[in-house]
Design a protein around this motif. Structure first.
Motif, PDB file in Angstrom:
ATOM      1  N   LYS A  20      -2.614   4.082  10.945  1.00  0.00           N
ATOM      2  CA  LYS A  20      -1.853   4.831   9.938  1.00  0.00           C
ATOM      3  C   LYS A  20      -0.352   4.689  10.151  1.00  0.00           C
ATOM      4  N   SER A  21       0.100   4.714  11.374  1.00  0.00           N
ATOM      5  CA  SER A  21       1.534   4.567  11.650  1.00  0.00           C
ATOM      6  C   SER A  21       2.032   3.196  11.212  1.00  0.00           C
ATOM      7  N   ILE A  22       1.235   2.175  11.424  1.00  0.00           N
ATOM      8  CA  ILE A  22       1.585   0.827  10.988  1.00  0.00           C
ATOM      9  C   ILE A  22       1.659   0.779   9.465  1.00  0.00           C
ATOM     10  N   MET A  23       0.719   1.452   8.804  1.00  0.00           N
ATOM     11  CA  MET A  23       0.725   1.467   7.341  1.00  0.00           C
ATOM     12  C   MET A  23       1.965   2.173   6.802  1.00  0.00           C
ATOM     13  N   ILE A  24       2.336   3.297   7.390  1.00  0.00           N
ATOM     14  CA  ILE A  24       3.525   4.029   6.955  1.00  0.00           C
ATOM     15  C   ILE A  24       4.776   3.180   7.201  1.00  0.00           C
ATOM     16  N   ALA A  25       4.824   2.496   8.326  1.00  0.00           N
ATOM     17  CA  ALA A  25       5.963   1.623   8.620  1.00  0.00           C
ATOM     18  C   ALA A  25       6.055   0.500   7.587  1.00  0.00           C
ATOM     19  N   GLU A  26       4.932  -0.047   7.182  1.00  0.00           N
ATOM     20  CA  GLU A  26       4.926  -1.127   6.189  1.00  0.00           C
ATOM     21  C   GLU A  26       5.353  -0.604   4.817  1.00  0.00           C
ATOM     22  N   ILE A  27       4.921   0.585   4.441  1.00  0.00           N
ATOM     23  CA  ILE A  27       5.368   1.193   3.186  1.00  0.00           C
ATOM     24  C   ILE A  27       6.880   1.385   3.218  1.00  0.00           C
ATOM     25  N   SER A  28       7.400   1.871   4.331  1.00  0.00           N
ATOM     26  CA  SER A  28       8.848   2.055   4.479  1.00  0.00           C
ATOM     27  C   SER A  28       9.590   0.735   4.401  1.00  0.00           C
ATOM     28  N   ASP A  77      -7.317  -5.995   5.854  1.00  0.00           N
ATOM     29  CA  ASP A  77      -7.536  -5.838   4.416  1.00  0.00           C
ATOM     30  C   ASP A  77      -7.535  -4.376   3.992  1.00  0.00           C
ATOM     31  N   TYR A  78      -8.204  -3.513   4.778  1.00  0.00           N
ATOM     32  CA  TYR A  78      -8.267  -2.096   4.404  1.00  0.00           C
ATOM     33  C   TYR A  78      -6.886  -1.442   4.476  1.00  0.00           C
ATOM     34  N   GLN A  79      -6.019  -1.922   5.377  1.00  0.00           N
ATOM     35  CA  GLN A  79      -4.661  -1.379   5.453  1.00  0.00           C
ATOM     36  C   GLN A  79      -3.857  -1.801   4.226  1.00  0.00           C
ATOM     37  N   GLU A  80      -3.952  -3.065   3.845  1.00  0.00           N
ATOM     38  CA  GLU A  80      -3.269  -3.547   2.642  1.00  0.00           C
ATOM     39  C   GLU A  80      -3.736  -2.769   1.419  1.00  0.00           C
ATOM     40  N   ASP A  81      -5.046  -2.523   1.334  1.00  0.00           N
ATOM     41  CA  ASP A  81      -5.601  -1.780   0.201  1.00  0.00           C
ATOM     42  C   ASP A  81      -5.028  -0.365   0.143  1.00  0.00           C
ATOM     43  N   LEU A  82      -4.997   0.325   1.272  1.00  0.00           N
ATOM     44  CA  LEU A  82      -4.450   1.682   1.297  1.00  0.00           C
ATOM     45  C   LEU A  82      -2.966   1.697   0.954  1.00  0.00           C
ATOM     46  N   ILE A  83      -2.228   0.717   1.433  1.00  0.00           N
ATOM     47  CA  ILE A  83      -0.797   0.623   1.124  1.00  0.00           C
ATOM     48  C   ILE A  83      -0.602   0.414  -0.371  1.00  0.00           C
ATOM     49  N   ASN A  84      -1.348  -0.521  -0.940  1.00  0.00           N
ATOM     50  CA  ASN A  84      -1.219  -0.797  -2.373  1.00  0.00           C
ATOM     51  C   ASN A  84      -1.605   0.412  -3.208  1.00  0.00           C
ATOM     52  N   ARG A  85      -2.674   1.100  -2.826  1.00  0.00           N
ATOM     53  CA  ARG A  85      -3.101   2.279  -3.571  1.00  0.00           C
ATOM     54  C   ARG A  85      -2.094   3.411  -3.447  1.00  0.00           C
ATOM     55  N   THR A  86      -1.471   3.555  -2.297  1.00  0.00           N
ATOM     56  CA  THR A  86      -0.466   4.597  -2.100  1.00  0.00           C
ATOM     57  C   THR A  86       0.787   4.298  -2.914  1.00  0.00           C
ATOM     58  N   ARG A  87       1.246   3.064  -2.879  1.00  0.00           N
ATOM     59  CA  ARG A  87       2.433   2.686  -3.660  1.00  0.00           C
ATOM     60  C   ARG A  87       2.169   2.834  -5.157  1.00  0.00           C
TER      61      ARG A  87
END
Length: 50
Positions: free
Chosen positions: A36-44, A6-16
């Motif tokens: 963090k690497s997983i989050m950056i990969a998901e944003i990409s 959940d915290y990763q999804e939240d950070l991704i959504n807030r970054t986008r």
């Protein structure tokens, strides 16, 4: 596809959202081992999918 926490999804959504509102280089700050690497990969992945 990897299931994100959940915290990763939240950070991704807030970054986008920051990108979409005009910020040029938002910074993701998260502790060591939080994926963090997983989050950056998901944003990409989401960006290239559009």
């Amino acid at each position: 596809m990897i299931k994100l926490y959940d915290y990763q999804e939240d950070l991704i959504n807030r970054t986008r959202e920051a990108f979409s509102t005009g910020y040029k280089s938002p910074c993701i700050v998260s502790p060591c081992g939080s994926g963090k690497s997983i989050m950056i990969a998901e944003i990409s992945r989401k960006t290239t999918a559009n």
